[in-house]
Write an enzyme that holds these catalytic residues in place. Structure first.
Site, mmCIF file in Angstrom:
data_model
loop_
_atom_site.group_PDB
_atom_site.id
_atom_site.type_symbol
_atom_site.label_atom_id
_atom_site.label_comp_id
_atom_site.label_asym_id
_atom_site.label_seq_id
_atom_site.Cartn_x
_atom_site.Cartn_y
_atom_site.Cartn_z
ATOM 1 N N TRP A 44 0.830 -1.208 0.000
ATOM 2 C CA TRP A 44 0.000 0.000 0.000
ATOM 3 C C TRP A 44 0.866 1.261 0.000
ATOM 4 C CZ3 TRP A 44 -4.241 -1.394 -1.889
ATOM 5 C CH2 TRP A 44 -4.910 -2.539 -1.471
ATOM 6 N N LYS A 59 -12.317 -1.431 7.334
ATOM 7 C CA LYS A 59 -11.605 -2.333 8.242
ATOM 8 C C LYS A 59 -11.982 -2.082 9.703
ATOM 9 C CE LYS A 59 -8.509 -3.089 4.595
ATOM 10 N NZ LYS A 59 -7.724 -2.322 3.644
ATOM 11 N N ASP A 90 -1.680 6.860 6.038
ATOM 12 C CA ASP A 90 -2.724 5.920 5.646
ATOM 13 C C ASP A 90 -2.971 5.043 6.876
ATOM 14 O OD1 ASP A 90 -4.270 3.841 4.712
ATOM 15 O OD2 ASP A 90 -2.937 3.287 3.051
HETATM 16 C C1 PLP Z 1 -7.165 -1.952 2.455
HETATM 17 C C2 PLP Z 1 -6.106 -0.935 2.405
HETATM 18 C C3 PLP Z 1 -5.997 -0.009 1.354
HETATM 19 C C4 PLP Z 1 -6.883 -0.062 0.143
HETATM 20 O O1 PLP Z 1 -8.099 0.510 0.408
HETATM 21 P P1 PLP Z 1 -9.200 0.686 -0.728
HETATM 22 O O2 PLP Z 1 -10.306 1.317 0.064
HETATM 23 O O3 PLP Z 1 -9.518 -0.674 -1.244
HETATM 24 O O4 PLP Z 1 -8.657 1.569 -1.781
HETATM 25 C C5 PLP Z 1 -5.013 0.953 1.437
HETATM 26 N N1 PLP Z 1 -4.173 1.014 2.475
HETATM 27 C C6 PLP Z 1 -4.238 0.136 3.495
HETATM 28 C C7 PLP Z 1 -3.280 0.251 4.638
HETATM 29 C C8 PLP Z 1 -5.210 -0.863 3.485
HETATM 30 O O5 PLP Z 1 -5.273 -1.738 4.513
#
Ligand code: PLP
Length: 356
Positions: free
Chosen positions: A101, A192, A168
């Protein structure tokens, strides 16, 4: 009884949330309409959006300079939207590469300026968080991924820097206490830890915006969303509703402090079994272990299929590891009950005795 849901995302939600949402699907707050049928500019929905945004501020204890937005496009859109709004052409942004990511975020930033990858654990399949690195003082911001969902590593201490910090936090938002005010911008796909798929939460300092000269397309300009109260266009109504309910639940549980205690207990119990059970082994540096995504493998890989089948029989689902790591990954997000981890640990003990 539902199954024990260790999915990595979308993932387990509190029962109360699902129950309330199921009723709202038929008749929302006695309006005679489904939550899916009401206008997004009605008072009914405005109340939902306002409550969700203010719960984020309250639970994260954000200073007044922060604005909270619920946007479309997933965390993946933020990979592009962040540098588009914060990084001037020809300027540099610093990124720590701790997983796929982060890597994707870096790739997108390159369209808007220079990217300085100040540290990376890519060479070792991201099995640790780099600790020694130099942050260029002229960089516009430092970007980190606080929890690496695929590999099961997590920043335990935030990097110390004078640069604006961007994170993020998709997979560990509100799962522990953090000084969120140390950041200039935080984003998280809510599927999540704080809701269902379909919307992304962005908490951004107003003072960090308006510093680039490029023309930003209207829909991607954070300032436009702020001016419009996160309602520039039709927002993802249902996803925001679920997030609001999840945040209410989180607050009732005792907020980030209570989640941290619970998540430490859950992760502690599972890691302790991984370390003590001769069949299993962790995959990342111990000091960087994630409390959200617990990754582990078996010393005898030929047993992995059988263990997966055994778990399925015990109603344990979602523990197959990501293809880039293999083995298993148990995601222990906020809404995953302690009892589910107990069941998981029992299954590991039992399987190990059977094989001894
Ligand atoms: C799941 C995840 C993403 C991707 O998220 P989307 O909503 O599918 O774009 C990005 N960064 C992290 C740390 C994630 O766990």
């Amino acid at each position: 009884m539902k199954v024990h849901n260790f999915n990595a995302g979308p993932s387990v939600l509190p029962n109360e949330v699902l129950y309330k949402a199921s009723k709202a699907l038929i008749d929302f707050e006695g309006s005679g309409m489904s939550i899916l049928e009401i206008g997004h500019r009605t008072e009914l929905f405005m109340n939902v959006l306002d409550e969700a945004r203010s719960l984020v501020k309250e639970l994260m204890q954000l200073e007044d300079d922060f604005e909270v937005l619920y946007l479309h496009g997933g965390a993946s859109t933020q990979f592009m939207q962040v540098p588009m709004n914060l990084l001037e052409n020809g300027e540099t942004a610093a990124y720590v590469d701790t997983g796929v990511w982060s890597y994707k975020a870096m790739k997108e930033a390159k369209s808007f300026g220079y990217v300085d990858a100040v540290a990376s654990s890519r060479e070792s399949n991201y099995n640790h968080i780099p600790k020694q690195f130099i942050i260029p003082p002229q960089a516009k911001f430092l970007h980190i991924t606080t929890n690496n969902t695929i590999y099961g590593t997590q920043w335990q201490k935030m990097p110390v820097t004078d640069l604006p910090l961007v994170a993020d936090m998709s997979s560990d938002i509100l799962s522990r206490q953090l000084d969120f005010n140390k950041f200039a911008l935080i984003y998280a796909g809510v599927q999540k830890n704080m809701g269902a798929a379909g919307t992304t939460m962005v908490a951004v300092r107003k003072s960090a915006l308006g510093k680039v000269t490029r023309k930003i397309p209207t829909i991607l300009d954070y300032r436009v969303h702020i001016e419009n109260g996160s309602m520039y266009n039709t927002p993802p109504v249902f996803a925001i509703y679920i997030s609001m309910l999840t945040l209410r639940w989180l607050k009732e549980q005792g907020g980030a402090a209570a989640m941290e205690r619970l998540n430490e207990k859950k992760a502690g119990m599972l890691y302790s079994e991984i370390d003590n059970n001769p069949l299993f082994r962790g995959t990342v540096a111990k000091e960087d272990r994630s409390r959200m995504n617990v990754c582990f493998i078996m010393d005898k890989p030929e047993l992995e299929e059988e263990f997966l089948k055994f778990c399925k029989k015990e109603d344990i689902v979602g523990i197959k590891g990501h293809r880039s790591v293999g083995g298993f990954r148990a995601s222990l997000y906020n809404a995953l009950p302690y009892e589910s981890v107990e069941v998981m640990v029992e299954a590991m003990k039992y399987f190990s005795l059977k094989k001894a």
